[in-house]
Design a protein around this motif. Structure first.
Motif, mmCIF file in Angstrom:
data_model
loop_
_atom_site.group_PDB
_atom_site.id
_atom_site.type_symbol
_atom_site.label_atom_id
_atom_site.label_comp_id
_atom_site.label_asym_id
_atom_site.label_seq_id
_atom_site.Cartn_x
_atom_site.Cartn_y
_atom_site.Cartn_z
ATOM 1 N N LEU A 39 -89.544 -44.242 0.258
ATOM 2 C CA LEU A 39 -88.840 -43.572 -0.787
ATOM 3 C C LEU A 39 -89.203 -43.347 -2.118
ATOM 4 C CD1 LEU A 39 -85.412 -43.243 -1.582
ATOM 5 C CD2 LEU A 39 -85.587 -45.612 -2.436
ATOM 6 N N LEU A 40 -90.118 -44.257 -2.445
ATOM 7 C CA LEU A 40 -90.720 -43.681 -3.701
ATOM 8 C C LEU A 40 -91.718 -42.329 -3.880
ATOM 9 C CD1 LEU A 40 -91.545 -47.194 -4.938
ATOM 10 C CD2 LEU A 40 -89.877 -45.718 -5.955
ATOM 11 N N LEU A 41 -92.454 -42.367 -2.667
ATOM 12 C CA LEU A 41 -93.195 -41.159 -2.490
ATOM 13 C C LEU A 41 -92.258 -39.997 -2.412
ATOM 14 C CD1 LEU A 41 -95.809 -42.506 0.317
ATOM 15 C CD2 LEU A 41 -96.274 -41.687 -2.060
ATOM 16 N N ILE A 42 -91.256 -40.009 -1.768
ATOM 17 C CA ILE A 42 -90.468 -38.781 -1.620
ATOM 18 C C ILE A 42 -90.009 -38.540 -2.931
ATOM 19 C CG2 ILE A 42 -88.093 -38.251 -0.750
ATOM 20 C CD1 ILE A 42 -88.768 -39.686 1.869
ATOM 21 N N TYR A 43 -89.637 -39.392 -3.864
ATOM 22 C CA TYR A 43 -88.836 -39.326 -5.056
ATOM 23 C C TYR A 43 -90.159 -38.827 -6.255
ATOM 24 C CZ TYR A 43 -84.218 -39.687 -4.647
ATOM 25 O OH TYR A 43 -82.802 -39.459 -4.384
ATOM 26 N N ALA A 44 -91.418 -39.064 -6.013
ATOM 27 C CA ALA A 44 -92.546 -38.585 -6.696
ATOM 28 C C ALA A 44 -92.639 -37.232 -6.253
ATOM 29 C CB ALA A 44 -93.891 -39.362 -6.105
ATOM 30 N N ASP A 77 -78.044 -48.497 -4.372
ATOM 31 C CA ASP A 77 -78.256 -48.841 -5.851
ATOM 32 C C ASP A 77 -79.691 -48.019 -6.235
ATOM 33 O OD1 ASP A 77 -75.889 -49.959 -6.096
ATOM 34 O OD2 ASP A 77 -76.796 -51.942 -6.061
ATOM 35 N N LYS A 78 -80.520 -48.279 -5.151
ATOM 36 C CA LYS A 78 -82.280 -47.823 -5.394
ATOM 37 C C LYS A 78 -82.242 -46.464 -5.447
ATOM 38 C CE LYS A 78 -84.620 -51.487 -3.332
ATOM 39 N NZ LYS A 78 -85.572 -52.091 -1.916
ATOM 40 N N ASN A 119 -81.975 -41.102 -8.736
ATOM 41 C CA ASN A 119 -81.372 -39.918 -8.770
ATOM 42 C C ASN A 119 -81.111 -39.856 -10.225
ATOM 43 O OD1 ASN A 119 -81.284 -38.855 -6.152
ATOM 44 N ND2 ASN A 119 -79.347 -39.590 -5.555
ATOM 45 N N GLN A 120 -80.540 -41.023 -11.010
ATOM 46 C CA GLN A 120 -79.957 -41.025 -12.264
ATOM 47 C C GLN A 120 -81.208 -40.618 -13.076
ATOM 48 O OE1 GLN A 120 -78.335 -44.607 -12.823
ATOM 49 N NE2 GLN A 120 -76.169 -43.943 -12.143
ATOM 50 N N ASN A 121 -82.425 -41.126 -12.930
ATOM 51 C CA ASN A 121 -83.480 -40.819 -13.867
ATOM 52 C C ASN A 121 -84.565 -39.612 -13.267
ATOM 53 O OD1 ASN A 121 -84.108 -43.478 -15.792
ATOM 54 N ND2 ASN A 121 -83.298 -44.007 -13.688
ATOM 55 N N PHE A 122 -84.351 -39.237 -12.305
ATOM 56 C CA PHE A 122 -85.365 -38.154 -12.096
ATOM 57 C C PHE A 122 -84.605 -36.841 -11.342
ATOM 58 C CE2 PHE A 122 -87.528 -42.159 -11.532
ATOM 59 C CZ PHE A 122 -88.560 -42.063 -12.651
ATOM 60 N N VAL A 123 -83.335 -36.849 -11.160
ATOM 61 C CA VAL A 123 -82.691 -35.629 -10.339
ATOM 62 C C VAL A 123 -81.647 -35.153 -11.511
ATOM 63 C CG1 VAL A 123 -81.432 -34.539 -8.440
ATOM 64 C CG2 VAL A 123 -83.010 -36.608 -8.286
ATOM 65 N N SER A 124 -82.085 -33.957 -12.252
ATOM 66 C CA SER A 124 -81.548 -33.290 -13.243
ATOM 67 C C SER A 124 -80.402 -32.114 -12.995
ATOM 68 C CB SER A 124 -82.170 -33.099 -14.589
ATOM 69 O OG SER A 124 -83.166 -31.945 -13.988
ATOM 70 N N ARG A 125 -80.718 -31.913 -11.698
ATOM 71 C CA ARG A 125 -80.016 -30.614 -11.334
ATOM 72 C C ARG A 125 -79.646 -30.873 -9.563
ATOM 73 N NH1 ARG A 125 -79.203 -25.275 -12.565
ATOM 74 N NH2 ARG A 125 -77.751 -24.381 -11.062
ATOM 75 N N MET A 126 -78.641 -30.820 -9.057
ATOM 76 C CA MET A 126 -77.902 -30.826 -7.783
ATOM 77 C C MET A 126 -77.473 -29.536 -7.365
ATOM 78 S SD MET A 126 -78.040 -34.032 -6.275
ATOM 79 C CE MET A 126 -77.108 -33.800 -5.118
#
Length: 199
Positions: free
Chosen positions: A65-70, A112-113, A118-125
């Motif tokens: 999950l963390l690698l995907i979000y990186a 929740d994870k 998403n709240q911290n790293f995804v600013s556009r959907m």
């Protein structure tokens, strides 16, 4: 406009993206075609790590999950946001919905994870998300025809059943954004169905 394409393996996302890409270019519009995980040189390196089959060490679900979000954070900052700011159309093969379907529904990770990331790293959907839906067996047969299977494609049918259920959950929650396409149709029929939502 930001459009994402979602679905389990072998449902025809790549084919549809190419058709829509061509459709917009024929209209004289500037289009950026990209994918997740990946989309930048660094994010593509992370993609290789995520898809590689490693018989010596199993990747933990949290690490995945963390690698995907990186990769996603890099992708957003370097590709997606600059393109949208330049009024280009962005077509992305997967985005955050894939993380819910694969990591939460499929792997069983806490929502929740995902919400925190998403709240911290995804600013556009995306404004529109096309969910290409087909029976798991059909998609996996198509994936096998492509050749060697990657780490995700080697998962059991039960995993992909959960992934598909995850996509269905999202579709029911956000029907205005997520459009279900019947991926058992021919590529041309899927394309025509998608165009109805872009008119």
């Amino acid at each position: 406009m930001f459009i994402s394409f979602e679905g389990t393996e072998g449902v025809g996302k790549t084919t549809l993206i190419r058709k829509i890409h061509q459709h917009f270019e024929e209209q004289g519009k500037q289009v950026v075609l990209t994918r997740e995980p990946g989309g930048t040189p660094l994010a593509e390196q992370i993609r290789s790590m995520l898809l590689a089959v490693n018989h010596d060490e199993n990747m933990s679900h949290d690490t995945e999950l963390l690698l995907i979000y990186a990769a996603r954070a890099q992708h957003l900052q370097q590709v997606i946001l600059p393109a949208l700011e330049s009024n280009k159309i962005v077509l992305s093969d997967r985005f955050t919905d894939a993380s819910f379907a694969y990591q939460c529904s499929g792997r069983g990770l806490s929502q929740d994870k995902l919400q925190l990331l998403n709240q911290n790293f995804v600013s556009r959907m995306p404004e529109v998300t096309f969910w290409l839906d087909a029976p798991i067996e059909l998609g996996m047969n198509r994936a096998r025809e492509r050749g060697a299977l990657d780490r995700f494609e080697q998962e059991k049918l039960s995993f992909f059943t959960k992934v598909r259920e995850g996509y269905e959950t999202l579709w029911k929650v956000e029907p205005e954004r997520i459009k279900r396409l019947d991926a058992t149709q021919s590529p041309d029929q899927v394309f025509e169905q998608a165009l109805q939502y872009l008119a």
